[in-house]
Design a protein around this motif. Structure first.
Motif, mmCIF file in Angstrom:
data_model
loop_
_atom_site.group_PDB
_atom_site.id
_atom_site.type_symbol
_atom_site.label_atom_id
_atom_site.label_comp_id
_atom_site.label_asym_id
_atom_site.label_seq_id
_atom_site.Cartn_x
_atom_site.Cartn_y
_atom_site.Cartn_z
ATOM 1 N N ALA A 1 41.004 37.211 37.198
ATOM 2 C CA ALA A 1 40.051 36.611 38.133
ATOM 3 C C ALA A 1 39.148 37.674 38.750
ATOM 4 O O ALA A 1 39.459 38.868 38.741
ATOM 5 N N GLU A 2 38.037 37.229 39.300
ATOM 6 C CA GLU A 2 37.107 38.164 39.943
ATOM 7 C C GLU A 2 37.764 38.840 41.134
ATOM 8 O O GLU A 2 37.580 40.040 41.376
ATOM 9 N N ILE A 3 38.512 38.088 41.934
ATOM 10 C CA ILE A 3 39.357 38.637 43.001
ATOM 11 C C ILE A 3 40.800 38.448 42.539
ATOM 12 O O ILE A 3 41.251 37.329 42.345
ATOM 13 N N GLU A 4 41.553 39.537 42.374
ATOM 14 C CA GLU A 4 42.867 39.450 41.728
ATOM 15 C C GLU A 4 43.929 38.818 42.616
ATOM 16 O O GLU A 4 44.801 38.096 42.121
ATOM 17 N N GLU A 5 43.918 39.097 43.919
ATOM 18 C CA GLU A 5 44.897 38.498 44.836
ATOM 19 C C GLU A 5 44.283 37.239 45.436
ATOM 20 O O GLU A 5 43.397 37.315 46.283
ATOM 21 N N VAL A 6 44.761 36.078 44.995
ATOM 22 C CA VAL A 6 44.136 34.812 45.391
ATOM 23 C C VAL A 6 45.159 33.909 46.071
ATOM 24 O O VAL A 6 46.374 34.068 45.892
#
Length: 374
Positions: A281-286
């Motif tokens: 994902a674009e932001i890894e921690e979601v």
């Protein structure tokens, strides 16, 4: 073309991602909502401090600070329940426990290990109830194997007379439920297998020791007080009174992944809100929500409810740092760290699946690490 855009739109057997995404610029919606306060613990300059954030029809702003709960080291050992949180830390070899109760807004502090130099032990985990604190630690002994101990301290009354229970294996994690202490241990010198011990806190008697195999990693408690033993590919639930066990195995590529979360929230229905690592994902921690009853996970990719401008410029989201749920307003609260801004963060409020609609945001002078809904 990024891989996660394909991944996000596959409905896996028991795990799915939010797949609606708008390419249009959307203005924030200020919704009519019930007045609710949130207590937020922020990390700033390697210290933790508490603030109260107010929400309502006309504001989403910091109202006050928790003046009696300040300057906790950010690396303090933490134990969190649905209603309170505690931090264990040492300063100049003196050990202190500080905790906050979200129901009463009361903060308290207790000195620990007054009979031992706190620098001579290694505290591995801790847990608390309203009456009892359990601290699991190891101590090196000259010419002998390490000593493994759980120390029990009463949190009621003025006399601090701790009790110690010796363990034959290294404690990894502890939780308390229904006057019983559950200790996850590892036999690191012989088999590398994990075990679970149930200890009666009234008698200090070991009621059960259960072999868990090689991959048990964390303990949680759900809203009913059941003990959750988390593995990479499954979890086991133990009734804290009867000690009956049930097992849930995840399908291929559907593992919820809550083993690695640093913050979590369990709502009244038992759904588990946590931080999930999604490398594609674009932001890894979601943010993610696991439903124990359905054995399903909803993953909230930021790019599916924020535009590219909001994600990268307006809010500058670097990763998810905290999560909670406002049941009165049906909002998911997502604490986040800002990208390229030291000790800056914020909270997004969105509606949960299937809407995934952004409600509003607040910028904060610090990175949210835990959120309590009052």
């Amino acid at each position: 073309m990024k891989t996660y855009k394909y991944v996000a739109c596959f409905a896996l057997a028991f795990s799915f991602f939010a797949c609606e995404k708008s390419s249009e610029q959307v203005e924030e919606e200020v919704a009519t909502s019930v007045q609710v306060d949130y207590t937020v613990f922020l990390q700033n300059n390697n210290l933790l401090n508490g603030v109260v954030v107010g929400s309502g029809n006309e504001e989403f702003a910091v109202k006050s600070t928790l003046s009696s709960f300040t300057d906790i080291p950010s690396n303090a050992i933490t134990y969190k329940t649905a209603t309170d949180i505690s931090y264990y830390a040492t300063t100049n070899c003196l050990a202190t426990l500080q905790w906050y109760n979200a129901e009463t807004s009361i903060t308290e502090s207790v000195s620990l290990f007054e009979d031992i130099n706190a620098c001579d032990i290694n505290v591995l985990s801790m847990a608390h109830s309203n009456e009892m604190l359990a601290v699991a630690y190891e101590r090196e002994l000259l010419g002998k194997d390490n000593q493994f101990v759980v120390r029990l301290n009463s949190l009621i009354g003025s006399v601090n007379d701790p009790t110690e229970i010796s363990l034959d294996k290294k404690p990894v994690d502890v939780v308390i439920s229904t006057d019983r202490l559950f200790v996850l241990t590892i036999n690191e010198f012989i088999t590398d297998e994990f075990h679970l011990s149930a200890i009666d806190l009234n008698t200090n008697e070991v009621l059960m020791e259960l072999d868990l195999g090689l991959d048990a990693q964390r303990l949680f408690t759900n809203s009913s007080g059941d003990i959750i033993i988390s593995y990479p590919e499954l979890h086991t639930i133990i009734d804290p009174i009867t000690l009956d066990k049930s097992y849930t195995t995840y399908g291929e590529n559907t593992e919820p992944g809550f083993i690695t979360t640093t913050d979590f929230y369990i709502d009244n229905s038992g759904k588990f809100y946590f931080q999930k690592n999604v490398p594609s994902a674009e932001i890894e921690e979601v943010p993610a929500i696991y439903d124990f009853e359905k054995n399903s996970t909803v993953v909230y990719l930021f790019e599916n409810f924020l535009t590219e401008t909001e994600l990268n410029m307006k809010y500058s989201v670097a990763n998810t740092s905290a999560i909670a749920y406002d049941e009165k307003n049906n909002y998911v609260l997502i604490g986040y760290e800002k990208n390229g801004q030291t000790d800056k963060g914020g909270i997004l409020r969105i509606t949960p699946a299937p809407d995934f609609k952004l409600i509003d945001n607040i910028d904060l002078d610090g990175v949210p690490r835990t959120i309590f809904v009052e």
